[in-house]
Design a protein around this motif. Structure first.
Motif, PDB file in Angstrom:
ATOM      1  N   LEU A 188       0.976  -1.144   0.081  1.00  0.00           N
ATOM      2  CA  LEU A 188       0.061  -0.050  -0.154  1.00  0.00           C
ATOM      3  C   LEU A 188       0.992   1.350  -0.003  1.00  0.00           C
ATOM      4  CD1 LEU A 188      -2.780  -1.119   2.512  1.00  0.00           C
ATOM      5  CD2 LEU A 188      -3.164  -1.029   0.047  1.00  0.00           C
ATOM      6  N   ARG A 189       1.854   1.123   0.925  1.00  0.00           N
ATOM      7  CA  ARG A 189       3.016   2.358   0.836  1.00  0.00           C
ATOM      8  C   ARG A 189       3.451   2.754  -0.638  1.00  0.00           C
ATOM      9  NH1 ARG A 189       5.609   1.770   6.729  1.00  0.00           N
ATOM     10  NH2 ARG A 189       3.648   2.531   7.937  1.00  0.00           N
ATOM     11  N   THR A 190       3.914   1.328  -1.275  1.00  0.00           N
ATOM     12  CA  THR A 190       4.331   1.649  -2.709  1.00  0.00           C
ATOM     13  C   THR A 190       3.536   2.142  -3.510  1.00  0.00           C
ATOM     14  OG1 THR A 190       5.756  -0.268  -2.197  1.00  0.00           O
ATOM     15  CG2 THR A 190       5.622   0.233  -4.279  1.00  0.00           C
ATOM     16  N   SER A 191       1.993   2.013  -3.363  1.00  0.00           N
ATOM     17  CA  SER A 191       1.000   2.910  -4.037  1.00  0.00           C
ATOM     18  C   SER A 191       0.887   4.237  -3.819  1.00  0.00           C
ATOM     19  CB  SER A 191      -0.211   1.983  -4.179  1.00  0.00           C
ATOM     20  OG  SER A 191      -0.203   0.754  -4.404  1.00  0.00           O
ATOM     21  N   GLY A 192       1.449   4.490  -2.599  1.00  0.00           N
ATOM     22  CA  GLY A 192       1.465   6.144  -2.247  1.00  0.00           C
ATOM     23  C   GLY A 192       0.510   6.368  -1.224  1.00  0.00           C
ATOM     24  N   TYR A 193       0.043   5.245  -0.608  1.00  0.00           N
ATOM     25  CA  TYR A 193      -1.254   5.304   0.354  1.00  0.00           C
ATOM     26  C   TYR A 193      -0.409   5.501   1.735  1.00  0.00           C
ATOM     27  CZ  TYR A 193      -3.753   3.450  -3.540  1.00  0.00           C
ATOM     28  OH  TYR A 193      -4.501   3.553  -4.907  1.00  0.00           O
ATOM     29  N   ALA A 194      -1.294   6.142   2.562  1.00  0.00           N
ATOM     30  CA  ALA A 194      -1.011   6.280   4.035  1.00  0.00           C
ATOM     31  C   ALA A 194      -1.431   5.152   4.664  1.00  0.00           C
ATOM     32  CB  ALA A 194      -1.615   7.571   4.703  1.00  0.00           C
ATOM     33  N   VAL A 195      -0.482   4.212   5.684  1.00  0.00           N
ATOM     34  CA  VAL A 195      -0.925   3.272   6.049  1.00  0.00           C
ATOM     35  C   VAL A 195       0.070   2.674   7.252  1.00  0.00           C
ATOM     36  CG1 VAL A 195       0.172   1.788   4.286  1.00  0.00           C
ATOM     37  CG2 VAL A 195      -1.418   0.569   5.626  1.00  0.00           C
ATOM     38  N   ASN A 196      -0.540   2.286   8.255  1.00  0.00           N
ATOM     39  CA  ASN A 196       0.163   1.826   9.480  1.00  0.00           C
ATOM     40  C   ASN A 196      -0.176   0.240   9.654  1.00  0.00           C
ATOM     41  OD1 ASN A 196       1.738   4.205  10.209  1.00  0.00           O
ATOM     42  ND2 ASN A 196      -0.192   4.757  10.869  1.00  0.00           N
ATOM     43  N   GLY A 197       0.699  -0.475  10.117  1.00  0.00           N
ATOM     44  CA  GLY A 197       0.322  -1.988  10.744  1.00  0.00           C
ATOM     45  C   GLY A 197       0.695  -2.180  12.085  1.00  0.00           C
ATOM     46  N   PHE A 198      -0.434  -3.015  12.330  1.00  0.00           N
ATOM     47  CA  PHE A 198      -0.250  -3.471  13.970  1.00  0.00           C
ATOM     48  C   PHE A 198      -0.458  -4.996  13.905  1.00  0.00           C
ATOM     49  CE2 PHE A 198      -1.864   0.744  13.866  1.00  0.00           C
ATOM     50  CZ  PHE A 198      -0.981   1.712  14.304  1.00  0.00           C
ATOM     51  N   CYS A 199       0.487  -5.632  14.777  1.00  0.00           N
ATOM     52  CA  CYS A 199       0.451  -6.990  14.647  1.00  0.00           C
ATOM     53  C   CYS A 199      -0.137  -7.433  16.068  1.00  0.00           C
ATOM     54  CB  CYS A 199       1.922  -7.668  14.669  1.00  0.00           C
ATOM     55  SG  CYS A 199       1.814  -9.403  14.329  1.00  0.00           S
ATOM     56  N   GLY A 200      -1.175  -8.342  15.928  1.00  0.00           N
ATOM     57  CA  GLY A 200      -1.857  -8.955  17.098  1.00  0.00           C
ATOM     58  C   GLY A 200      -3.102  -9.758  16.864  1.00  0.00           C
ATOM     59  N   ASP A 201      -3.574 -10.360  17.808  1.00  0.00           N
ATOM     60  CA  ASP A 201      -4.687 -11.416  17.624  1.00  0.00           C
ATOM     61  C   ASP A 201      -6.040 -10.591  18.254  1.00  0.00           C
ATOM     62  OD1 ASP A 201      -6.677 -13.145  18.076  1.00  0.00           O
ATOM     63  OD2 ASP A 201      -4.974 -14.781  18.551  1.00  0.00           O
ATOM     64  N   VAL A 202      -7.136 -10.647  17.340  1.00  0.00           N
ATOM     65  CA  VAL A 202      -8.208  -9.850  17.987  1.00  0.00           C
ATOM     66  C   VAL A 202      -8.690 -10.600  19.104  1.00  0.00           C
ATOM     67  CG1 VAL A 202      -9.152  -8.971  15.806  1.00  0.00           C
ATOM     68  CG2 VAL A 202      -9.836 -11.262  16.040  1.00  0.00           C
ATOM     69  N   ALA A 203      -8.507 -11.906  19.456  1.00  0.00           N
ATOM     70  CA  ALA A 203      -8.965 -12.763  20.599  1.00  0.00           C
ATOM     71  C   ALA A 203      -8.241 -12.221  21.826  1.00  0.00           C
ATOM     72  CB  ALA A 203      -9.022 -14.150  20.058  1.00  0.00           C
ATOM     73  N   ASP A 204      -7.410 -11.262  21.834  1.00  0.00           N
ATOM     74  CA  ASP A 204      -6.368 -11.010  22.995  1.00  0.00           C
ATOM     75  C   ASP A 204      -6.631  -9.626  23.038  1.00  0.00           C
ATOM     76  OD1 ASP A 204      -4.260 -10.155  24.497  1.00  0.00           O
ATOM     77  OD2 ASP A 204      -3.154 -11.673  23.990  1.00  0.00           O
ATOM     78  N   GLN A 205      -7.425  -9.460  24.169  1.00  0.00           N
ATOM     79  CA  GLN A 205      -7.857  -7.973  24.616  1.00  0.00           C
ATOM     80  C   GLN A 205      -6.881  -6.906  24.979  1.00  0.00           C
ATOM     81  OE1 GLN A 205     -10.726  -7.735  27.624  1.00  0.00           O
ATOM     82  NE2 GLN A 205     -11.787  -6.021  26.901  1.00  0.00           N
ATOM     83  N   THR A 206      -5.806  -7.315  25.673  1.00  0.00           N
ATOM     84  CA  THR A 206      -4.704  -6.636  25.780  1.00  0.00           C
ATOM     85  C   THR A 206      -3.736  -6.275  24.711  1.00  0.00           C
ATOM     86  OG1 THR A 206      -4.624  -8.205  27.837  1.00  0.00           O
ATOM     87  CG2 THR A 206      -2.591  -6.466  27.428  1.00  0.00           C
ATOM     88  N   GLN A 207      -3.664  -7.130  23.679  1.00  0.00           N
ATOM     89  CA  GLN A 207      -3.312  -6.656  22.205  1.00  0.00           C
ATOM     90  C   GLN A 207      -4.060  -5.881  21.524  1.00  0.00           C
ATOM     91  OE1 GLN A 207      -2.280 -10.179  20.031  1.00  0.00           O
ATOM     92  NE2 GLN A 207      -0.786 -10.951  21.646  1.00  0.00           N
ATOM     93  N   VAL A 208      -5.461  -6.036  21.527  1.00  0.00           N
ATOM     94  CA  VAL A 208      -6.303  -5.328  20.850  1.00  0.00           C
ATOM     95  C   VAL A 208      -6.267  -3.797  21.447  1.00  0.00           C
ATOM     96  CG1 VAL A 208      -8.881  -4.790  20.410  1.00  0.00           C
ATOM     97  CG2 VAL A 208      -7.783  -6.983  20.188  1.00  0.00           C
ATOM     98  N   ASP A 209      -6.394  -3.611  22.833  1.00  0.00           N
ATOM     99  CA  ASP A 209      -6.283  -2.277  23.244  1.00  0.00           C
ATOM    100  C   ASP A 209      -5.171  -1.513  23.065  1.00  0.00           C
ATOM    101  OD1 ASP A 209      -8.861  -2.313  24.440  1.00  0.00           O
ATOM    102  OD2 ASP A 209      -8.134  -3.135  26.268  1.00  0.00           O
ATOM    103  N   ALA A 210      -3.976  -2.088  23.143  1.00  0.00           N
ATOM    104  CA  ALA A 210      -2.614  -1.737  22.726  1.00  0.00           C
ATOM    105  C   ALA A 210      -2.542  -1.073  21.314  1.00  0.00           C
ATOM    106  CB  ALA A 210      -1.639  -2.643  23.021  1.00  0.00           C
ATOM    107  N   ALA A 211      -2.945  -1.805  20.238  1.00  0.00           N
ATOM    108  CA  ALA A 211      -3.005  -1.432  18.941  1.00  0.00           C
ATOM    109  C   ALA A 211      -4.241  -0.237  18.831  1.00  0.00           C
ATOM    110  CB  ALA A 211      -3.350  -2.753  18.073  1.00  0.00           C
ATOM    111  N   VAL A 212      -5.251  -0.365  19.383  1.00  0.00           N
ATOM    112  CA  VAL A 212      -6.008   0.734  19.013  1.00  0.00           C
ATOM    113  C   VAL A 212      -5.528   1.937  19.704  1.00  0.00           C
ATOM    114  CG1 VAL A 212      -8.442   1.676  19.686  1.00  0.00           C
ATOM    115  CG2 VAL A 212      -7.982  -0.798  19.009  1.00  0.00           C
TER     116      VAL A 212
END
Ligand SMILES: NC(=O)c1ccc[n+]([C@@H]2O[C@H](COP(=O)([O-])OP(=O)(O)OC[C@H]3O[C@@H](n4cnc5c(N)ncnc54)[C@H](O)[C@@H]3O)[C@@H](O)[C@H]2O)c1
Length: 262
Positions: free
Chosen positions: A50-74
């Protein structure tokens, strides 16, 4: 001005397939896109693409089933800009006859598809509620509206998403938050590629889908963009089926179609 300029979209399961296409289309219409996915390699590749296409994007790695990871990513994603649109897309589909589903498989499916969507929606909506604006879009399925062999856990999770969507809609409407669900029919992606042969898919489409073919990621994504847009400002608590007509009714036998006089 592009339709989603100045908008920040948070997409779970956005590293590939339908989620990636939703991300690509939002980004192409000016949105800042945050991808949240548990697959680090696919996520890095998606962000790069997506960045190569010139778009604004950020990536966050985590499992949706892990509430702590979700809260940190949000929280991290909100560091860049307030999230305006949530696409709860991450999901898994394990096919096992009802009598053979283990407790572990049941809990994993519900944990990712339903509880995961709850964790992300709650985390994001608590912030949207303070700002009194936002859109939540939940990826349900045609399977959230009718049964299918081997899909008891998947169907239950997707049906749960329909009611989660409606309840968010009625509880948060006064806070400026809209919530809708999308129910795609069969789309050929990684989720079913290893399970279903091409011959099976062709036979399936012939037998059950009035449009005689399965869908593409490019036919699902625009529905999310429409529902997130101001054009959908009076739509909330709804369920949109995008399935080539599969749920509309039983596909007529070919002999019956010959009776139509053109
Ligand atoms: N493909 C179809 O026919 C179809 C039909 C109806 C609904 N859906 C739904 O659409 C969504 C996307 O399906 P797809 O076909 O693109 O699937 P896919 O398997 O091709 O992609 C799913 C993405 O979600 C990510 N993901 C899975 N579990 C995750 C987790 N626990 N935490 C974070 N990320 C996770 C994966 O890494 C992957 O990037 C799913 O919710 C699926 O149930 C798909």
């Amino acid at each position: 001005m592009k339709r989603f300029a100045q908008k920040h979209v948070f997409i779970t399961g956005g590293a590939m397939s339908i989620g990636f296409e939703i991300a690509r289309q939002f980004a192409s219409e000016g949105a800042l896109v945050s991808l949240y996915d548990r697959d680090r390699k696919a996520l890095d590749e998606a962000v790069e693409k997506l960045r190569t296409s010139g778009y604004a994007v950020n990536g966050f790695c985590g499992d949706v089933a892990d509430q702590t990871q979700v809260d940190a990513a949000v929280a991290s994603a909100e560091g860049a800009a307030p999230i305006d649109i949530l696409v709860n897309n991450a999901g898994i589909c394990l096919v096992t006859p009802f009598l053979n589903i283990s407790a572990e498989e049941w809990h994993r499916t519900i944990g990712v598809n339903l509880t995961g969507a709850f964790y992300v929606a709650q985390s994001v909506c608590r912030r949207m509620a303070k700002r009194k604006r936002g859109v939540v879009l939940n990826m349900s399925s045609k399977n959230g509206l009718d049964g299918e062999f081997g899909h008891a856990h998947y169907n239950a999770s997707k049906a749960g998403l329909v009611l989660l969507t409606k309840t968010i809609a009625i509880e948060l409407a006064h806070l400026g938050i809209r919530s809708n669900a999308v129910c795609p029919g069969y789309v050929r992606t990684a989720i079913n590629l290893a399970v279903d042969s091409d011959a099976f898919v062709a036979e399936f489409a012939e037998r059950y889908i009035p449009l005689n073919r399965v869908g593409t990621v490019g036919e699902i994504a625009p529905v999310f963009l429409f529902l997130a847009s101001d054009e959908a400002s009076f739509i909330t608590g709804q369920t949109f089926v995008v399935d080539g007509g599969q749920l509309a009714g039983q596909k007529p036998w070919p002999e019956l179609l010959t009776q139509i006089k053109l």
